[in-house]
Design a protein around this motif. Structure first.
Motif, PDB file in Angstrom:
ATOM      1  N   GLY A 118      37.965  39.579  42.573  1.00 35.58           N
ATOM      2  CA  GLY A 118      37.426  38.340  43.319  1.00 35.58           C
ATOM      3  C   GLY A 118      38.089  37.055  43.087  1.00 35.58           C
ATOM      4  N   ASP A 119      39.632  38.018  42.163  1.00 33.40           N
ATOM      5  CA  ASP A 119      41.042  36.674  42.496  1.00 33.40           C
ATOM      6  C   ASP A 119      41.312  37.336  43.638  1.00 33.40           C
ATOM      7  OD1 ASP A 119      40.560  36.119  39.581  1.00 33.40           O
ATOM      8  OD2 ASP A 119      41.808  37.841  38.693  1.00 33.40           O
ATOM      9  N   SER A 120      42.467  36.884  43.738  1.00 32.56           N
ATOM     10  CA  SER A 120      43.697  36.149  44.956  1.00 32.56           C
ATOM     11  C   SER A 120      44.595  36.336  44.522  1.00 32.56           C
ATOM     12  CB  SER A 120      42.887  35.600  46.432  1.00 32.56           C
ATOM     13  OG  SER A 120      42.700  33.989  45.640  1.00 32.56           O
ATOM     14  N   GLY A 121      45.334  36.020  45.428  1.00 31.61           N
ATOM     15  CA  GLY A 121      46.888  35.482  45.119  1.00 31.61           C
ATOM     16  C   GLY A 121      47.919  35.987  45.526  1.00 31.61           C
ATOM     17  N   SER A 122      49.322  35.727  45.104  1.00 29.81           N
ATOM     18  CA  SER A 122      50.414  36.535  44.660  1.00 29.81           C
ATOM     19  C   SER A 122      50.123  37.222  43.849  1.00 29.81           C
ATOM     20  CB  SER A 122      51.923  35.913  44.610  1.00 29.81           C
ATOM     21  OG  SER A 122      51.956  34.354  43.085  1.00 29.81           O
ATOM     22  N   ALA A 123      49.763  37.290  42.858  1.00 34.37           N
ATOM     23  CA  ALA A 123      49.792  38.372  41.790  1.00 34.37           C
ATOM     24  C   ALA A 123      48.590  39.289  42.341  1.00 34.37           C
ATOM     25  CB  ALA A 123      48.858  37.577  40.500  1.00 34.37           C
ATOM     26  N   VAL A 124      48.131  39.445  43.045  1.00 35.12           N
ATOM     27  CA  VAL A 124      47.313  40.526  43.353  1.00 35.12           C
ATOM     28  C   VAL A 124      48.109  40.701  44.273  1.00 35.12           C
ATOM     29  CG1 VAL A 124      44.744  41.177  45.084  1.00 35.12           C
ATOM     30  CG2 VAL A 124      44.959  39.274  42.585  1.00 35.12           C
ATOM     31  N   ARG A 125      48.403  41.060  45.333  1.00 33.83           N
ATOM     32  CA  ARG A 125      49.664  41.015  46.556  1.00 33.83           C
ATOM     33  C   ARG A 125      50.688  41.626  45.268  1.00 33.83           C
ATOM     34  NH1 ARG A 125      49.047  36.050  49.452  1.00 33.83           N
ATOM     35  NH2 ARG A 125      51.570  35.851  47.801  1.00 33.83           N
ATOM     36  N   ASP A 126      51.477  41.225  44.269  1.00 37.89           N
ATOM     37  CA  ASP A 126      51.873  41.813  43.023  1.00 37.89           C
ATOM     38  C   ASP A 126      51.239  43.257  42.965  1.00 37.89           C
ATOM     39  OD1 ASP A 126      54.689  43.565  42.004  1.00 37.89           O
ATOM     40  OD2 ASP A 126      54.357  41.594  41.034  1.00 37.89           O
ATOM     41  N   LEU A 127      50.516  43.288  42.783  1.00 40.24           N
ATOM     42  CA  LEU A 127      48.880  44.186  42.408  1.00 40.24           C
ATOM     43  C   LEU A 127      48.422  45.051  42.968  1.00 40.24           C
ATOM     44  CD1 LEU A 127      47.312  46.109  39.917  1.00 40.24           C
ATOM     45  CD2 LEU A 127      45.535  44.472  41.011  1.00 40.24           C
ATOM     46  N   HIS A 128      48.171  45.333  44.472  1.00 39.75           N
ATOM     47  CA  HIS A 128      48.228  46.118  45.336  1.00 39.75           C
ATOM     48  C   HIS A 128      49.400  46.945  45.664  1.00 39.75           C
ATOM     49  CE1 HIS A 128      44.486  43.723  47.318  1.00 39.75           C
ATOM     50  NE2 HIS A 128      44.512  44.276  46.556  1.00 39.75           N
ATOM     51  N   ARG A 129      51.181  46.285  45.204  1.00 37.08           N
ATOM     52  CA  ARG A 129      52.041  46.873  45.874  1.00 37.08           C
ATOM     53  C   ARG A 129      52.309  47.827  44.885  1.00 37.08           C
ATOM     54  NH1 ARG A 129      57.118  45.932  43.907  1.00 37.08           N
ATOM     55  NH2 ARG A 129      56.924  44.383  42.532  1.00 37.08           N
ATOM     56  N   ARG A 130      52.049  47.507  43.831  1.00 41.55           N
ATOM     57  CA  ARG A 130      52.815  48.126  42.206  1.00 41.55           C
ATOM     58  C   ARG A 130      51.608  49.554  42.444  1.00 41.55           C
ATOM     59  NH1 ARG A 130      56.268  46.373  39.165  1.00 41.55           N
ATOM     60  NH2 ARG A 130      57.161  44.397  39.631  1.00 41.55           N
ATOM     61  N   LEU A 131      50.277  49.354  42.385  1.00 37.93           N
ATOM     62  CA  LEU A 131      49.197  51.058  42.866  1.00 37.93           C
ATOM     63  C   LEU A 131      49.763  51.363  43.964  1.00 37.93           C
ATOM     64  CD1 LEU A 131      45.927  48.509  42.689  1.00 37.93           C
ATOM     65  CD2 LEU A 131      46.971  50.650  40.827  1.00 37.93           C
ATOM     66  N   GLY A 132      50.407  50.580  45.012  1.00 38.75           N
ATOM     67  CA  GLY A 132      50.685  51.555  46.340  1.00 38.75           C
ATOM     68  C   GLY A 132      51.968  52.716  46.150  1.00 38.75           C
ATOM     69  N   ALA A 133      52.599  51.866  44.909  1.00 35.78           N
ATOM     70  CA  ALA A 133      53.658  52.682  44.781  1.00 35.78           C
ATOM     71  C   ALA A 133      53.706  53.546  43.873  1.00 35.78           C
ATOM     72  CB  ALA A 133      54.714  51.887  43.857  1.00 35.78           C
ATOM     73  N   ALA A 134      52.459  53.459  42.989  1.00 38.64           N
ATOM     74  CA  ALA A 134      52.176  54.217  41.846  1.00 38.64           C
ATOM     75  C   ALA A 134      51.448  55.373  43.172  1.00 38.64           C
ATOM     76  CB  ALA A 134      51.681  53.921  40.917  1.00 38.64           C
ATOM     77  N   GLY A 135      51.078  54.915  43.563  1.00 40.65           N
ATOM     78  CA  GLY A 135      50.336  55.923  45.179  1.00 40.65           C
ATOM     79  C   GLY A 135      48.362  55.401  45.051  1.00 40.65           C
ATOM     80  N   PHE A 136      48.587  55.145  44.672  1.00 39.72           N
ATOM     81  CA  PHE A 136      47.388  54.585  45.698  1.00 39.72           C
ATOM     82  C   PHE A 136      47.274  53.287  45.951  1.00 39.72           C
ATOM     83  CE2 PHE A 136      47.495  56.649  40.999  1.00 39.72           C
ATOM     84  CZ  PHE A 136      46.772  57.146  40.998  1.00 39.72           C
ATOM     85  N   ARG A 137      47.078  53.894  47.224  1.00 42.62           N
ATOM     86  CA  ARG A 137      47.126  52.806  48.478  1.00 42.62           C
ATOM     87  C   ARG A 137      46.383  52.314  49.107  1.00 42.62           C
ATOM     88  NH1 ARG A 137      51.176  57.121  48.844  1.00 42.62           N
ATOM     89  NH2 ARG A 137      53.137  55.935  48.842  1.00 42.62           N
ATOM     90  N   ASP A 138      44.904  52.570  49.088  1.00 39.79           N
ATOM     91  CA  ASP A 138      43.435  52.255  49.069  1.00 39.79           C
ATOM     92  C   ASP A 138      43.089  51.046  49.173  1.00 39.79           C
ATOM     93  OD1 ASP A 138      41.749  51.826  50.759  1.00 39.79           O
ATOM     94  OD2 ASP A 138      40.169  53.482  50.497  1.00 39.79           O
ATOM     95  N   THR A 139      43.787  49.794  48.767  1.00 42.94           N
ATOM     96  CA  THR A 139      43.638  48.648  47.862  1.00 42.94           C
ATOM     97  C   THR A 139      43.192  47.658  48.395  1.00 42.94           C
ATOM     98  OG1 THR A 139      45.623  48.407  48.428  1.00 42.94           O
ATOM     99  CG2 THR A 139      45.463  49.472  46.707  1.00 42.94           C
ATOM    100  N   GLY A 140      42.585  47.702  49.443  1.00 40.52           N
ATOM    101  CA  GLY A 140      41.995  46.959  50.810  1.00 40.52           C
ATOM    102  C   GLY A 140      42.601  45.314  51.199  1.00 40.52           C
TER     103      GLY A 140
END
Length: 332
Positions: free
Chosen positions: A18-40
């Motif tokens: 339910g959260d949103s914003g720049s911190a969530v974008r950073d979370l998505h970027r780091r998950l993708g870099a770790a190989g978990f790219r299907d983050t919505g």
């Protein structure tokens, strides 16, 4: 000695569905870099994000709650580095990351004492790296660069024994000291357990142990304090609504044998107090990885039951520590 600092935390932690914003974008970027790219949706923490985060937590032996709190965030930051992607050397603040853990593990398997596998490039890791470089006729500059990583790659799969140097050293230290008398024990909590921690410390001091109590929400700060005090073991407590368990440090290819033995003693002593069993699990929580000693992290709850059973919890943990001290893990 250079200081090691925790990776910076974004504003708004913990991040959850339910959260949103720049911190969530950073979370998505780091998950993708770790190989978990299907983050919505990049701007929103949705079902896809939670699924990817749970999968990341499972892969890193973290609590699989789908919430990005401090320990998950710290592990995500560390996961962004692979050995060979960057030059690693002793600096201030000390370099952290999965690439450092990989380096420490490879050196330890080859018989070079890189210290505890905390993922922090400190003086012990630099000394082991220089020894390895001299052994391989490389420039002994203490820098893990291209040539050094290539030499490590050539030796991949070789081992000097069944255990890394860090595992052997931990076992030797445990076998050299049996009994509670003289044990240097750190007991910490990040909120919710001050009375139990202080009561347990008083009981163990009467038994002859030297006990340092820590009441601090920053677990990396607790680890630094425990290491600086040269503790012989760390026992941490936190409240939990569900998932009651006792964790010890384990990653692929390395296990804290002393931590596992202490966790099993705690789990056995605590089981039944809250109407359910308590299990011991190998995990990679930063508090377990960064404390350079046998360490356990106890999640106990629900909170109301813990308060009601505070005296019994204190007795159970005292019994667990005593049992662990007189039964060192000789052949585990």
């Amino acid at each position: 000695m250079s200081a090691s600092h925790s990776p910076p935390n974004p504003a708004g932690l913990p991040l959850r569905h339910g959260d949103s914003g720049s911190a969530v974008r950073d979370l998505h970027r780091r998950l993708g870099a770790a190989g978990f790219r299907d983050t919505g949706d990049p701007d929103h923490f949705d079902d896809h994000t939670e699924k990817a985060l749970r999968e990341f937590q499972a892969s890193r032996r973290l609590l699989e709650d789908g919430i990005c709190a401090r320990q998950t965030w710290s592990t995500l930051v560390d996961a962004g580095h692979r050995l060979g992607d960057r030059m690693i050397y002793l600096r201030s603040p000390m370099t952290r990351g999965d690439d450092v853990t990989d380096l420490q593990q490879r050196l330890g398997r080859l018989g070079f004492d890189a210290g505890w596998l905390d993922g922090i490039f400190g003086p012990d890791t630099e000394a082991a790296l220089r020894d390895f470089q001299h052994n391989q006729d490389l420039a002994g500059d203490g820098v893990a660069g291209r040539e050094t990583v290539a030499a490590l790659d050539r030796l991949a799969g070789r081992r000097s024994g069944d255990k890394t140097v860090a595992e052997v050293r931990e076992l030797e230290r445990l076998r050299a000291h049996a009994g509670v008398d003289g044990l240097r024990l750190v007991i910490g909590e990040a909120g919710g357990f001050p009375a139990i921690v202080d009561a347990l410390a008083r009981r163990l001091r009467l038994d002859g142990a030297e006990v340092l109590t820590l009441h601090h929400p920053d677990l990396s700060e607790q680890a630094r304090t425990a290491n600086g005090w040269d503790g012989g073991a760390y026992l941490g407590l936190t409240l939990a609504e569900t998932d009651q368990q006792v964790s010890y440090f384990e990653i692929e290819g390395f296990i804290s044998h002393g931590g596992r033995a202490l966790a099993e003693c705690c789990a056995q002593a605590l089981s039944g107090l809250f109407g359910t069993g308590v299990v011991a699990n190998g995990m990679r929580l930063p508090i377990l990885r960064e404390t350079r000693m046998p360490a356990v992290w106890c999640r106990l709850g629900p909170p109301s039951r813990v308060v009601e059973q505070s005296a019994a919890v204190t007795d159970a943990l005292r019994e667990a520590v005593t049992t662990w001290c007189v039964n060192p893990p000789e052949h585990r």
